[in-house]
Design a protein around this motif. Structure first.
Motif, PDB file in Angstrom:
ATOM      1  N   VAL A 163      46.883  36.453  31.761  1.00  0.00           N
ATOM      2  CA  VAL A 163      46.067  35.806  32.784  1.00  0.00           C
ATOM      3  C   VAL A 163      45.958  36.746  33.977  1.00  0.00           C
ATOM      4  O   VAL A 163      46.937  37.379  34.372  1.00  0.00           O
ATOM      5  CB  VAL A 163      46.679  34.450  33.217  1.00  0.00           C
ATOM      6  CG1 VAL A 163      48.081  34.623  33.767  1.00  0.00           C
ATOM      7  CG2 VAL A 163      45.795  33.750  34.225  1.00  0.00           C
ATOM      8  N   GLY A 164      44.734  36.844  34.534  1.00  0.00           N
ATOM      9  CA  GLY A 164      44.519  37.646  35.723  1.00  0.00           C
ATOM     10  C   GLY A 164      44.817  36.833  36.966  1.00  0.00           C
ATOM     11  O   GLY A 164      44.307  35.716  37.126  1.00  0.00           O
ATOM     12  N   LYS A 219      45.995  32.574  42.764  1.00  0.00           N
ATOM     13  CA  LYS A 219      45.323  31.766  41.757  1.00  0.00           C
ATOM     14  C   LYS A 219      44.655  32.684  40.735  1.00  0.00           C
ATOM     15  O   LYS A 219      44.724  33.909  40.833  1.00  0.00           O
ATOM     16  CB  LYS A 219      44.299  30.858  42.426  1.00  0.00           C
ATOM     17  CG  LYS A 219      44.926  29.877  43.420  1.00  0.00           C
ATOM     18  CD  LYS A 219      43.879  28.969  44.047  1.00  0.00           C
ATOM     19  CE  LYS A 219      44.531  27.978  45.019  1.00  0.00           C
ATOM     20  NZ  LYS A 219      43.547  27.058  45.628  1.00  0.00           N
ATOM     21  N   LYS A 220      44.050  32.050  39.732  1.00  0.00           N
ATOM     22  CA  LYS A 220      43.367  32.853  38.723  1.00  0.00           C
ATOM     23  C   LYS A 220      42.266  33.661  39.377  1.00  0.00           C
ATOM     24  O   LYS A 220      41.507  33.165  40.207  1.00  0.00           O
ATOM     25  CB  LYS A 220      42.813  31.955  37.628  1.00  0.00           C
ATOM     26  CG  LYS A 220      43.877  31.433  36.670  1.00  0.00           C
ATOM     27  CD  LYS A 220      43.315  30.590  35.557  1.00  0.00           C
ATOM     28  CE  LYS A 220      42.933  29.206  36.047  1.00  0.00           C
ATOM     29  NZ  LYS A 220      42.584  28.294  34.941  1.00  0.00           N
ATOM     30  N   VAL A 234      46.202  41.255  39.106  1.00  0.00           N
ATOM     31  CA  VAL A 234      47.319  41.673  38.252  1.00  0.00           C
ATOM     32  C   VAL A 234      47.304  40.797  37.008  1.00  0.00           C
ATOM     33  O   VAL A 234      47.203  39.576  37.103  1.00  0.00           O
ATOM     34  CB  VAL A 234      48.669  41.529  38.985  1.00  0.00           C
ATOM     35  CG1 VAL A 234      49.821  41.875  38.054  1.00  0.00           C
ATOM     36  CG2 VAL A 234      48.702  42.407  40.219  1.00  0.00           C
ATOM     37  N   TYR A 235      47.432  41.435  35.873  1.00  0.00           N
ATOM     38  CA  TYR A 235      47.429  40.686  34.612  1.00  0.00           C
ATOM     39  C   TYR A 235      48.870  40.467  34.164  1.00  0.00           C
ATOM     40  O   TYR A 235      49.655  41.406  34.036  1.00  0.00           O
ATOM     41  CB  TYR A 235      46.625  41.428  33.551  1.00  0.00           C
ATOM     42  CG  TYR A 235      45.150  41.384  33.837  1.00  0.00           C
ATOM     43  CD1 TYR A 235      44.370  40.331  33.368  1.00  0.00           C
ATOM     44  CD2 TYR A 235      44.541  42.372  34.618  1.00  0.00           C
ATOM     45  CE1 TYR A 235      43.004  40.264  33.660  1.00  0.00           C
ATOM     46  CE2 TYR A 235      43.192  42.314  34.914  1.00  0.00           C
ATOM     47  CZ  TYR A 235      42.437  41.251  34.434  1.00  0.00           C
ATOM     48  OH  TYR A 235      41.099  41.189  34.738  1.00  0.00           O
ATOM     49  N   GLY A 283      49.724  26.737  29.780  1.00  0.00           N
ATOM     50  CA  GLY A 283      50.071  25.718  30.758  1.00  0.00           C
ATOM     51  C   GLY A 283      50.740  26.267  31.996  1.00  0.00           C
ATOM     52  O   GLY A 283      50.931  25.541  32.976  1.00  0.00           O
ATOM     53  N   ASP A 284      51.127  27.550  31.963  1.00  0.00           N
ATOM     54  CA  ASP A 284      51.777  28.163  33.123  1.00  0.00           C
ATOM     55  C   ASP A 284      50.830  29.043  33.931  1.00  0.00           C
ATOM     56  O   ASP A 284      51.267  29.789  34.817  1.00  0.00           O
ATOM     57  CB  ASP A 284      52.984  28.999  32.679  1.00  0.00           C
ATOM     58  CG  ASP A 284      54.220  28.137  32.449  1.00  0.00           C
ATOM     59  OD1 ASP A 284      54.169  26.939  32.770  1.00  0.00           O
ATOM     60  OD2 ASP A 284      55.229  28.674  31.955  1.00  0.00           O
ATOM     61  N   GLU A 285      49.528  28.945  33.621  1.00  0.00           N
ATOM     62  CA  GLU A 285      48.575  29.712  34.407  1.00  0.00           C
ATOM     63  C   GLU A 285      48.535  29.163  35.830  1.00  0.00           C
ATOM     64  O   GLU A 285      48.804  27.985  36.069  1.00  0.00           O
ATOM     65  CB  GLU A 285      47.169  29.617  33.803  1.00  0.00           C
ATOM     66  CG  GLU A 285      47.086  29.977  32.338  1.00  0.00           C
ATOM     67  CD  GLU A 285      47.339  28.801  31.425  1.00  0.00           C
ATOM     68  OE1 GLU A 285      47.801  27.747  31.923  1.00  0.00           O
ATOM     69  OE2 GLU A 285      47.112  28.932  30.209  1.00  0.00           O
TER      70      GLU A 285
END
Length: 917
Positions: A745-746, A753-754, A770-771, A777-779
């Motif tokens: 996830v970025g 946040k995303k 940052v990726y 569910g932990d994004e």
């Protein structure tokens, strides 16, 4: 009438006797003699009567005394009433699964028990011949020698009783009662007779030969055989048996190693000479009493005596379990731990003795661990005991006849020793002190300690201060996974994608805290970055998120850092506590932690989140084979699989892409964390593969800053690699975590946040995305609401205005600004001058908003820009109306929009007057 005489009544008169003078003398003599005889007879009768009365009383009293005191006490005595001092032994299991001797525990005595079957017949005969020739005939007391001894004492003036049988000598040795008194001798006589009614001669001989003192700390013939002849007891020759038994009469006199020379039996002799003289006496007695033939006697006399300390491996007794053949190791073929039977050809395990005169660091640690256990059974805490009290338990181990089975892996320990005993392997520094180091290696399959070193160079002292198990050390950043990140992931409040401010938390008297290792700040980092790059601010803010109490309890009670304290009193009445950000997030512990504790904590990550007590021994038996300690390993599940995967993912990258690069070697997946304490006084690397975990500390005996010469790489990581790489030869490479459970996830560093496309277009040109790998569910919740896309005049260095489009050379691009509140601006300003990267105090990236999220007027961090402009950002200062008029004098302002998008996030609705404030 009155005077008239009566007739017939005449007075008889005695005639005077007047014998010769010689008769008178004879008469006198007989009269005196008769009187004397009468007196003598009377006196004798009186004395006899008194003697009879006294004798009756004495015999009655003596009978009562013997019955009530001597016989009662003698009958109440048994072998079980006395504990012998016996040598203890420490063992390990070799790579073939065979039990091997690691260390014989030396004391002032060396007592190893030998059964009667192990004792050579010639040794028994030698003892009988010289010490008690009627041993097999009497019932415990040899009355002939006893009477001779009594006569010698009363008439010869010798105060020693002598005349003791082997049974009596055994009783004296066993009880330790050696006072020279009649009472002791009488008690010994009665005990000997009672003892022989209950036990046979073979048992008495076995105990006697196992308890006699033979000098040089040897109690019993087994240890003496190794000490004087370097042989197993069963391999002694007749001559050697006679020489050995000769020592017991007077060990200081007949010790063959003694170099003292003085007159003995008419000649100047040293210890070997005196021993030889008595040996010949023993052999002569054995010949006279029929224990030796003339030929055997001659052969024994002719044997040259060779004295040798300690049994070589080639001389150790070896037995083939397949065919029963037994002999010394030299009679078997092959080398190493396995040899082959010369009779049947089957492989035979060879027993070895790794005992060292100076115990190894591992052995020291085992002894202290067992002593700590014994103290604990008495309700005492080892570290709280005085040195004298600790010595009580150490002496119990040394003399208790224990058999201690350890967790040592000799192959791993050899590699540790190869690195740590050779000072050329230790990184060099500028200090005059030798750089010290300690290591503890844990087998991840068992959770047990398999090797360690408590210092560098050759070990030179018994029970030396062990830096691997006893030293409480500051842990630095290696503490973070234990008290911050693992607890944070387990709490569910934090993931590797969580973003923390990379800014100081306090400024007290101009001192910013916490400081990063490079003394720089980058405004914000993910937790993943904080772990990989060891960012102190991220660690402190993560701990602040979950609470110091939670981190403290997790480290102390789950990860086993027993030395953590919530109240450490100081002499001035104040106290220190580890319940705080500095101790737990930066490793500035009050007391410290041991290398073993750190290794066990990190092994938890390699063991699916199960913490296991780092044992050094598994079982302890007494000399009779009874289990004294069954040291079952304590374990507890403290981390979920998700936390384990997160930690292994982060620590793998910390080792491979972060601060632990010096530890990496090919062929294994390695995870770990470095640690550096204040002023660079301690250096750590705690790391693991799927096979082994090891923690390494480097520092000085007297703490000082470490200035490396040559390579600047972390010395602990370098030593970790030097040990771990060889022990992994041939082991498979296995994954540390389940990568399929993750997805990338970025994350936007400014919003946490995303990330969106706007985040990648940050006007500063910084990578703000940052990726990070996380579980489903932990994004981070939501998408970035911090970055605002605007038309940015690159040429002028501000948000584009209408005039920017009028200039043909103006470079206008779609870029993103960052929404900041005044509080966030103030936070950044506070860090300015304390190591914050200048890019974060640049004015042109800020899009100021109020607390409600509405645009506010921005004039720069220090209110010196946008003079007269009411905009939430810095507008282009280059392309202004005056600049245009100068550029195009007399021209018009037609088509001034030049492609201006009135719906863009610039906040303009057309021209300056259209700005919505």
């Amino acid at each position: 009438m009155a005077n008239e005489k009566r007739p017939g009544r005449r007075k008889k008169l005695r005639q005077e006797w007047n014998p010769h003078w010689s008769l008178k003398l004879l008469y006198m003599i007989f009269s005196v003699a008769g009187s004397v005889l009468k007196i003598a007879i009377g006196a004798a009768a009186t004395v006899l009567l008194i003697v009879l009365i006294c004798g009756t009383v004495f015999v009655g009293t003596l009978g009562d005394y013997l019955q009530d005191d001597i016989l009662t006490e003698a009958a109440d005595w048994s072998l079980d009433d006395y504990d012998l001092e016996q040598t203890s032994f420490i063992y390990y299991v070799d790579s073939h699964g065979d039990i091997q001797l690691l260390q014989q525990i030396y004391t002032t005595t060396d007592r190893q028990w030998a059964s009667i079957d192990e004792i050579p017949e010639d040794l028994i005969h030698a003892a009988v011949a010289i010490e008690d020739k009627r041993f097999y005939e009497h019932q415990g007391v040899d009355w002939i020698t006893t009477m001779k001894a009594c006569l010698n004492m009363f008439f010869g003036g010798d105060e020693q009783f002598g005349g003791s049988t082997i049974t009596q000598q055994f009783i004296k040795n066993h009880t330790g009662e050696k006072s020279v008194t009649v009472q002791r001798k009488v008690m010994e006589i009665f005990r000997a007779q009672i003892f022989e009614r209950e036990y046979d001669k073979n048992l008495i001989m076995e105990y006697y030969l196992n308890e006699i003192y033979l000098g040089r700390g040897c109690y019993g013939v087994k240890s003496a055989a190794a000490e004087y002849f370097g042989k197993e007891l069963r391999n002694l020759t007749t001559a050697e048996c006679a020489s050995l038994i000769s020592i017991t009469n007077n060990p200081s006199l007949f010790n063959p190693y003694s170099e003292s020379v003085y007159m003995y039996k008419g000649e100047e002799r040293d210890g070997a000479g005196r021993n030889r003289y008595r040996q010949l006496n023993v052999l002569s007695e054995m010949l006279d009493q029929g224990y030796l033939t003339q030929e055997e006697y001659d052969e024994a006399v002719a044997q040259e005596m060779v004295f040798k300390e300690g049994i070589a491996d080639a001389d150790r007794w070896t037995v083939c379990d397949n065919c029963g053949y037994e002999n010394t190791r030299s009679h078997f073929t092959g080398e190493g731990d396995t040899c082959y039977c010369p009779q049947c050809g089957e492989p035979v395990a060879v027993s070895t003795d790794a005992s060292q005169h100076i115990y190894s660091w591992f052995v020291d640690a085992v002894i202290v661990d067992f002593a700590s256990y014994l103290a604990e059974q008495d309700g005492k805490v080892w570290d709280d005991l005085s040195t004298n009290d600790q010595s009580i338990y150490l002496n119990r181990i040394q003399k208790g006849g224990y058999h201690i089975y350890t967790t040592l892996d000799m192959d791993v320990q050899r590699q540790v020793d190869a690195v740590y005993t050779d000072l050329s392997n230790i990184p060099t520094t500028r200090s005059e002190q030798q750089l010290q180091s300690a290591i503890v290696v844990i087998d991840n399959e068992t959770g047990d300690v398999v090797a360690l070193s408590g210092g560098v160079g050759e070990k030179t002292a018994f029970l030396a201060y062990n830096k691997a198990t006893q030293a409480k050390l500051q842990t630095g950043s290696s503490q973070k996974p234990i008290s911050v990140y693992a607890p944070a992931f387990e709490s569910g409040k934090v993931t590797p994608a969580s973003v923390m401010k990379d800014l100081p938390m306090t400024y007290i008297d101009g001192n910013n805290w916490p400081k990063n290792d490079n003394r720089q700040y980058q405004y914000a980092r993910t937790v993943y970055q904080g772990i990989v790059s060891s960012i102190n601010t991220v660690s402190a803010r993560t701990l602040d998120t979950i609470g110091a109490d939670y981190g403290y309890s997790f480290a102390k009670y789950n990860f086993g850092q027993a030395s953590l304290t919530d109240n450490y009193p100081l002499p001035n009445g104040q106290s220190l506590s580890d319940v705080g950000l500095a101790p737990l997030a930066l490793g500035a512990l009050t007391v410290g932690s041991t290398v073993r504790e750190m290794s066990a904590a990190y092994a938890t990550f390699a063991n699916d989140g199960v913490y296991r007590e780092p044992r050094l021994f598994t079982k302890v038996y007494d000399s009779d084979g009874r289990v004294v300690v069954d040291n079952e390993q304590e374990s507890r599940k403290i981390l979920s699989q998700k936390t384990v995967d997160y930690m292994n993912y982060c620590l793998f990258n910390a080792a491979n892409n972060g601060t632990g690069g010096a530890a990496i070697f090919a062929g294994q997946n390695i995870a770990g964390k470095t640690g550096t304490t204040s002023s660079n006084r301690d250096r750590w690397f705690c790391g693991y593969t799927t096979h082994y975990t090891a923690a390494v500390w480097c520092g000085y005996d007297i703490p000082e800053q470490i200035y490396l010469t040559g390579s600047s790489a972390n010395p602990a990581a370098r030593l970790w690699k030097a040990v771990m790489q060889p022990i992994h030869d041939g082991l498979p490479r296995e994954g540390l975590y389940n990568g399929s459970a993750f997805h990338s996830v970025g994350v936007c560093l400014d919003s946490g946040k995303k990330a969106t496309a706007a985040c990648s277009a940050d006007v500063r040109g910084l990578e703000r995305v940052v990726y990070v790998n996380v579980y489903d569910g932990d994004e981070p919740e939501g998408t970035c609401d911090k970055h605002v896309t605007v038309d940015y005049c690159v040429t002028g260095g501000g948000v584009a205005t209408d005039y920017c489009y009028m200039f043909s050379d103006a470079q206008i691009e779609s870029r993103s600004l960052v929404k900041l509140t005044q509080a966030e601006v103030d936070e950044i300003k506070a860090a300015d001058g304390f190591g914050l990267n200048d890019i974060y105090t640049a004015n042109y990236y800020v899009y100021l908003i109020d607390s409600d999220g509405n645009p506010a007027s921005w004039h720069g961090f220090y209110n010196n820009l946008n003079d007269g402009v009411d905009a939430p950002y810095i507008v282009c200062p280059l392309h202004t109306q005056s600049a245009w008029e100068e550029y195009n004098p007399g021209g018009t302002e037609e088509d001034t929009t030049g492609g201006w998008d009135n719906d863009s996030d610039n906040g303009w609705s057309g021209g300056w007057d259209g700005f919505v404030g």
